[in-house]
Design an enzyme around this catalytic site. Structure first.
Site, PDB file in Angstrom:
ATOM      1  N   HIS A  17      -5.399   4.828   6.357  1.00 44.52           N
ATOM      2  CA  HIS A  17      -4.638   5.613   5.390  1.00 44.52           C
ATOM      3  C   HIS A  17      -3.181   5.778   5.799  1.00 44.52           C
ATOM      4  O   HIS A  17      -2.522   6.745   5.379  1.00 44.52           O
ATOM      5  CB  HIS A  17      -5.276   6.991   5.155  1.00 44.52           C
ATOM      6  CG  HIS A  17      -6.613   6.912   4.488  1.00 44.52           C
ATOM      7  ND1 HIS A  17      -6.785   6.525   3.168  1.00 44.52           N
ATOM      8  CD2 HIS A  17      -7.872   7.163   4.969  1.00 44.52           C
ATOM      9  CE1 HIS A  17      -8.073   6.544   2.862  1.00 44.52           C
ATOM     10  NE2 HIS A  17      -8.751   6.920   3.935  1.00 44.52           N
ATOM     11  N   GLU A  62       1.062   5.717   0.202  1.00 39.35           N
ATOM     12  CA  GLU A  62       0.460   7.027   0.404  1.00 39.35           C
ATOM     13  C   GLU A  62       1.215   7.997  -0.489  1.00 39.35           C
ATOM     14  O   GLU A  62       2.406   7.813  -0.777  1.00 39.35           O
ATOM     15  CB  GLU A  62       0.543   7.468   1.865  1.00 39.35           C
ATOM     16  CG  GLU A  62      -0.111   6.509   2.848  1.00 39.35           C
ATOM     17  CD  GLU A  62      -1.591   6.261   2.561  1.00 39.35           C
ATOM     18  OE1 GLU A  62      -2.250   7.140   1.992  1.00 39.35           O
ATOM     19  OE2 GLU A  62      -2.084   5.168   2.905  1.00 39.35           O
ATOM     20  N   ASP A 121       0.855  -1.174   0.000  1.00 41.90           N
ATOM     21  CA  ASP A 121       0.000   0.000   0.000  1.00 41.90           C
ATOM     22  C   ASP A 121       0.900   1.235   0.000  1.00 41.90           C
ATOM     23  O   ASP A 121       1.985   1.222   0.598  1.00 41.90           O
ATOM     24  CB  ASP A 121      -0.925   0.026   1.223  1.00 41.90           C
ATOM     25  CG  ASP A 121      -1.932   1.161   1.138  1.00 41.90           C
ATOM     26  OD1 ASP A 121      -2.955   0.999   0.444  1.00 41.90           O
ATOM     27  OD2 ASP A 121      -1.685   2.224   1.739  1.00 41.90           O
ATOM     28  N   ASP A 180      -2.771  -0.239   6.303  1.00 43.38           N
ATOM     29  CA  ASP A 180      -3.662  -0.632   5.212  1.00 43.38           C
ATOM     30  C   ASP A 180      -3.202  -1.946   4.565  1.00 43.38           C
ATOM     31  O   ASP A 180      -4.026  -2.776   4.164  1.00 43.38           O
ATOM     32  CB  ASP A 180      -3.723   0.473   4.157  1.00 43.38           C
ATOM     33  CG  ASP A 180      -4.536   1.679   4.640  1.00 43.38           C
ATOM     34  OD1 ASP A 180      -4.945   1.685   5.820  1.00 43.38           O
ATOM     35  OD2 ASP A 180      -4.739   2.614   3.849  1.00 43.38           O
TER      36      ASP A 180
END
Length: 584
Positions: free
Chosen positions: A165, A26, A24, A170
């Site tokens: 998040h 960001e 994952d 995540d």
């Protein structure tokens, strides 16, 4: 019925033995080309056990927007001393090496990683990628969860980590979602990576249970026939590996909905092993024509083709017919439908003022509107003599017989006339019709010489050495053989000639096989590397024939940007790919 235990080589890679890296990211925004990565989190798992974790903040070398900081909790101060992507990405790729990448909405994460690799000059490995979002859309119904967002699925599958998040959190939640989805497909008979790659909810458990039908089939090129309990052929297909291809009907994400019904009815799959791909193509075509399987859509009407005929009478006209006769008339075709045949007829009428009425003419009839428009010389009224009309019919016969250049010049003149009147849509319609005409003429001009030729023996070198040998008689596939590497190929040529099918000369104008079969053979003969070994006949095609005009017209018709013209590039579009795919 006795169950048959297949080997792991047959079944594929068991999911319990696959190493997944669930990742994952960001980022500073939603555009991989303009935004940077701020955090990478990943979890490596195999057989339900966590093997390791990877987490790093990343300095994106740009300010993090305030709304992104509110969403993720990652601020400029947190990433100030973090590594840049040019060092963080190689570290992640080393961690993920040799695994299948998994992400929720994988297109987002993988596009950012690949964009970062491109910017930093880092080689991108060819990872297989699994998207838990796509898989969930097939396995989780609305009654179970309000949507397919990671948070909703984490609640449904009882994830031990709540997604918030932050990349690692995540990724941990996605691991539990992945395991929940794998458990569901396992209950539906999906136990290998290959089956998961092709999973679709449209493939029913009943289909998957019929995988045993593929077990006795050979790993060899050829044709396969699905048959029902009465022996009736349901479907005919071809493949370079019969067994591998047939297995996909029971495990693949089959896009053709009718295949599920076909598999439900199937009781046995019969293989026909072939020596070459060309032989398999021809045998598939013939078997479809013979059995007319209800689940095949192509090539079932090989005999139902149309021809355009220039009639033999005092004032010849064009007619659409189903058969070519030895009557001295000119024919072009075949056309696969009456619509395309009619388009060819309309194209001739645009450039050659032939009469369009169908009755026999006595010279005392009334003129029609076409005569008033100058589109016909009105032989029906006696205004045009038989001799003058014969020169008009000769222009049409010339197009049919092989010289398409005069017709192309007439087309140019007609297009210029319409363009000068700013009738661009009419010009495009005329040009498109003329393409149908030259396609039919080119097909006739290409087929006729091969049909007249008693025998062609051709050879093509095989990748591993030796030769693929083919005998064609009167446009029909008569036999094939393989000459091994190091052997005298002429010995095999003579044996092939002696054992090939005897083909009698067909009726004038007609092939000794389905038109599509002769076209397949023509394409093979014209493919790179094919050599003519022996030729009993004359295999030629007119230099100024319809084929040359066709090659000029087709790019123009394919162009979506021009109304008229002969020379334009054909736009192309790469197909999209879905599901488990190669990310490289």
């Amino acid at each position: 019925m006795q169950a048959i235990q297949s080997t792991f080589d047959d079944l594929g890679t068991p999911l319990a033995e696959v190493t997944f890296v669930v990742v994952d990211l960001e980022s500073t925004g939603g555009s991989p080309a303009q935004c940077g990565i701020t955090e990478i989190g990943a979890v490596k798992v195999r057989g339900g056990e966590v093997l390791g974790e990877f987490q790093t903040l990343v300095n994106p070398a740009e300010p993090i927007p305030a709304f992104i900081s509110v969403l993720t909790g990652i601020t400029d101060a947190m990433v100030a001393d973090a590594p840049r992507i040019d060092s963080a990405l190689p570290a992640f790729l080393e961690f993920a090496s040799g695994s299948v990448l998994v992400a929720h909405n994988a297109g987002f994460d993988i596009s950012f990683l690949k964009a970062a690799a491109s910017r930093t000059g880092t080689p991108w490995p060819g990872f297989d990628v699994l998207d838990t979002l796509q898989l969930a859309r097939q396995l989780v119904v609305r009654d179970e969860a309000p949507n397919h967002k990671l948070g909703s699925l984490a609640v449904l599958f009882g994830a031990r980590t709540t997604p918030d998040h932050r990349a690692l959190h995540d990724a941990r939640a996605t691991v539990d979602v992945l395991h929940g989805l794998i458990e569901r497909v396992g209950n539906l008979g999906v136990h290998t990576l290959e089956e998961l790659a092709s999973y679709s909810s449209r493939v029913t458990p009943a289909q998957r249970r019929k995988r045993f039908l593929a077990d006795p089939l050979p790993h060899a090129p050829g044709v396969y026939l699905f048959k029902d309990g009465t022996g009736r052929v349901l479907y005919v297909g071809t493949s370079r590996d019969i067994r591998a291809r047939v297995r996909t009907y029971f495990t693949a994400s089959e896009q053709r909905s009718r295949m599920a019904e076909m598999v439900r009815l199937a009781h046995v799959v019969h293989p026909v092993v072939c020596q070459t791909a060309l032989e398999a193509q021809v045998r598939e075509l013939r078997l479809i024509d013979e059995h007319r399987p209800r689940f095949n859509r192509r090539s079932k009407d090989g005999h139902r083709v149309m021809w355009v005929k220039l009639t033999r009478e005092r004032f010849p006209r064009l007619s659409i017919v189903r058969q070519v006769k030895d009557d001295g008339a000119h024919y072009i075709g075949p056309f696969r439908s009456r619509v395309t045949a009619q388009a060819a007829v309309d194209a001739v009428h645009e450039v050659v003022p032939l009469r369009q009425c169908t009755q026999r003419l006595s010279g005392h009839e009334s003129a029609c509107a076409l005569a008033d428009m100058g589109r016909c010389g009105a032989p029906c009224t006696g205004a045009q003599s038989e001799g003058d009309y014969a020169s008009v019919a000769a222009d049409c016969a010339e197009i049919f017989a092989g010289n398409a250049r005069p017709g192309a010049e007439l087309l140019r003149a007609r297009l210029e006339e319409l363009a000068s009147q700013e009738r661009f849509e009419d010009a495009a319609r005329v040009r498109d019709r003329f393409l149908h005409l030259v396609r039919g003429a080119a097909r006739a001009q290409r087929l006729a010489p091969l049909v007249r030729t008693r025998e062609v023996v051709a050879a093509r070198a095989q990748d591993g050495g030796g030769w693929e040998l083919v005998t064609i008689r009167h446009g029909r596939f008569a036999g094939t053989a393989l000459s091994p590497r190091g052997a005298d190929p002429m010995v095999h040529v003579r044996t092939l000639q002696a054992t090939a099918e005897e083909v009698a000369p067909p009726a004038p104008g007609l092939p000794a096989a389905l038109t599509e079969e002769t076209e397949i053979l023509l394409r093979w003969l014209e493919s790179p590397g094919v050599r003519i070994v022996e030729l009993d006949g004359s295999w030629t095609c007119p230099v100024g024939g319809a084929g040359s005009v066709r090659h000029e017209l087709e790019p123009a018709v394919a162009s979506a940007h021009e109304a008229v013209g002969f020379d334009h590039d054909v736009p192309t579009e790469r197909p999209r790919r879905h599901g488990l795919r190669r990310a490289g």
